[in-house]
Design a protein around this motif. Structure first.
Motif, mmCIF file in Angstrom:
data_model
loop_
_atom_site.group_PDB
_atom_site.id
_atom_site.type_symbol
_atom_site.label_atom_id
_atom_site.label_comp_id
_atom_site.label_asym_id
_atom_site.label_seq_id
_atom_site.Cartn_x
_atom_site.Cartn_y
_atom_site.Cartn_z
ATOM 1 N N ASP A 4 0.859 -1.179 0.000
ATOM 2 C CA ASP A 4 0.000 0.000 0.000
ATOM 3 C C ASP A 4 0.897 1.230 0.000
ATOM 4 O OD1 ASP A 4 -1.942 1.913 0.261
ATOM 5 O OD2 ASP A 4 -2.693 1.243 2.211
ATOM 6 N N ALA A 12 -7.209 2.002 2.335
ATOM 7 C CA ALA A 12 -6.961 0.971 1.327
ATOM 8 C C ALA A 12 -6.493 -0.316 1.987
ATOM 9 C CB ALA A 12 -5.930 1.465 0.316
ATOM 10 N N TRP A 70 -1.126 -1.347 -4.402
ATOM 11 C CA TRP A 70 -2.192 -0.350 -4.373
ATOM 12 C C TRP A 70 -1.562 1.029 -4.215
ATOM 13 C CZ3 TRP A 70 -7.705 -0.939 -4.220
ATOM 14 C CH2 TRP A 70 -8.387 0.279 -4.070
ATOM 15 N N CYS A 111 -3.636 -1.643 -8.490
ATOM 16 C CA CYS A 111 -4.886 -0.900 -8.302
ATOM 17 C C CYS A 111 -4.547 0.521 -7.900
ATOM 18 C CB CYS A 111 -5.769 -1.544 -7.235
ATOM 19 S SG CYS A 111 -6.445 -3.159 -7.686
#
Length: 451
Positions: A4, A12, A70, A111
């Motif tokens: 992340d 997230a 992410w 993502c």
């Protein structure tokens, strides 16, 4: 590994962990307070407090293969609210730093989340403003860079409320992958077409919190705030045939004889009136202070009395003298509505005279009430986190910790609001990741870990 970047307060990460059923491997953020908050709530995650500009992806991952990356780079440079300000070039270019990590670590799935205006990413002029004729030019180059690395890429706009969050947060989500599986997006689980209503703001508010009166404050509310309160009062209470009635614990007015408390949300933005608390919360910003709660304290009129004109005789006065209510716009309303109040034109006769000032008469389900006071307060930090999706419902009974000591000092309200306002709504992140990893729910699939 799962990574992340720009981890912030952990929205997230909460979503990723919900979708995968295991902790995020690595979280990166430059803000030590954000890292402290993330670390308390994600103790099994390795944390790096460093700017992405200087962080080395290979050292950070220690050479381990990465399955999911992410990234939610700064959105402030692209949001509609910034159009009057020049852009900060370094923050605007954070997307390219994400691509550096993708190039170095070769994650299977990437993502990203940002404001929808991210699609207009383009070059700036010499003064730091976007060149309108070249909107989207940099975004197209960014997309092509992923394709040049062997990724398929797609993007969509999702509303967090459709994913089960009690906030209507519309954001752009991007998915890129190199495993040959088609890109999938989550189907709405809540909303008009699903058979499950959106989650209500009202269900995540702490009704025991006091909302001080808008009148007789040590420091008056600014005129714009008063105007929004009265406009919302007219829309959500006076003209709503079925206004929201707060639960009993909301009766904390200074008045002893409160029978009902009606509530709505103001929207502290220019040109916006407010929101029904039976709807999801509007989008939180980086300051997370655009939403406020207004409570109208109401007392039922005796025998459904409707009052009389000043040209008529006064009705019978009871011993208590408390059954006559003056139906008038308060002095504050007069001050800010010199041409006439929201509830009645000040040039018209007022209602029956009484010894106590009253605000207005409201009819609810056939019964008349006088509004004796109006309370106003900002939402608490806990309410904001709960409404963003960091609530016990989503966390299966666990409470997200936001009250902590960082660098020897308690985390301030400003710091908490910054983190929640910048965070990804966890239910939306969980929905996106769940759709992305759906092919791997069957153990017959193997991960393409080689670069």
């Amino acid at each position: 590994m799962t990574i992340d970047l720009f981890a912030g307060g952990g929205g997230a990460s909460v979503g990723i962990e919900k979708a995968l059923g295991r902790p995020v491997s690595l979280a990166l953020n430059h803000n030590p307070y954000a890292v402290a908050l993330h670390a308390v709530n994600h103790p099994k995650t390795r944390h790096i407090c460093q700017d992405i500009e200087t962080a080395d992806p290979i050292k950070a991952t220690r050479g381990r293969p990465v399955f999911l990356l992410w990234a939610s780079p700064s959105c402030t440079q692209f949001s509609r609210g910034r159009h009057a300000l020049p852009a900060e070039r370094q923050l605007r270019e954070m997307g390219w730093r994400v691509l550096d990590w993708v190039r170095a670590t070769r994650p299977v799935v990437v993502c990203m989340e940002n404001v929808v205006e991210y699609l207009k990413w383009g070059p700036l002029n010499a003064d730091g403003y976007p060149i309108r004729e070249r909107e989207g030019e940099t975004w197209n180059a960014f997309v092509q860079a992923f394709r040049d690395l062997g990724y398929s890429i797609d993007w969509t706009r999702l509303n967090a409320a459709d994913c089960g969050a009690p906030t209507a947060r519309h954001r752009l989500f991007v998915q890129a992958r190199r495993d040959g599986h088609p890109i999938r997006w989550p189907e709405p689980t809540h909303g008009p077409q699903t058979g499950r209503p959106w989650k209500r703001t009202a269900d995540f508010l702490d009704w025991s919190q006091e909302a001080p009166s808008i009148f007789n404050r040590k420091k008056d509310l600014v005129p714009a705030t008063m105007e929004r309160i009265f406009q919302g009062f007219e829309r959500f209470i006076v003209n709503d045939p079925d206004p929201y009635i707060a639960p009993p614990e909301a009766k904390i007015s200074r008045n002893d004889n409160v029978d009902l408390v009606s509530a709505f949300l103001t929207q502290n933005n220019t040109g916006m009136v407010g929101r029904d608390v039976r709807q999801p919360l509007s989008t939180l910003t980086s300051k997370a202070c655009n939403q406020s709660l207004v409570l109208a304290y109401m007392t039922r009129l005796r025998n459904n009395a409707v009052g009389s004109s000043l040209g008529d005789p006064l009705a019978t006065i009871c011993a208590s003298g408390a059954h006559h209510a003056e139906i008038r716009v308060s002095a504050y309303a007069i001050k800010y509505y010199s041409e006439g109040g929201v509830l009645q034109d000040l040039r018209q006769p007022v209602g029956t005279i009484t010894t106590r000032d009253r605000f207005a008469v409201v009819t609810i389900h056939g019964n008349d009430y006088v509004v004796s006071d109006i309370g106003f307060r900002f939402l608490t930090d806990r309410e904001l986190f709960d409404l963003q999706g960091f609530n016990r419902d989503f966390l299966e009974g666990r409470e997200y910790q936001i009250d902590l000591i960082a660098n020897g000092k308690p985390l301030t309200g400003k710091q908490k609001k910054l983190m929640v306002g910048n965070s990804v709504a966890p239910p939306a992140a969980a929905a996106v990741v769940s759709a992305a990893v759906a092919p791997y729910s069957d153990e017959s699939f193997s991960l393409p870990l080689a670069a």
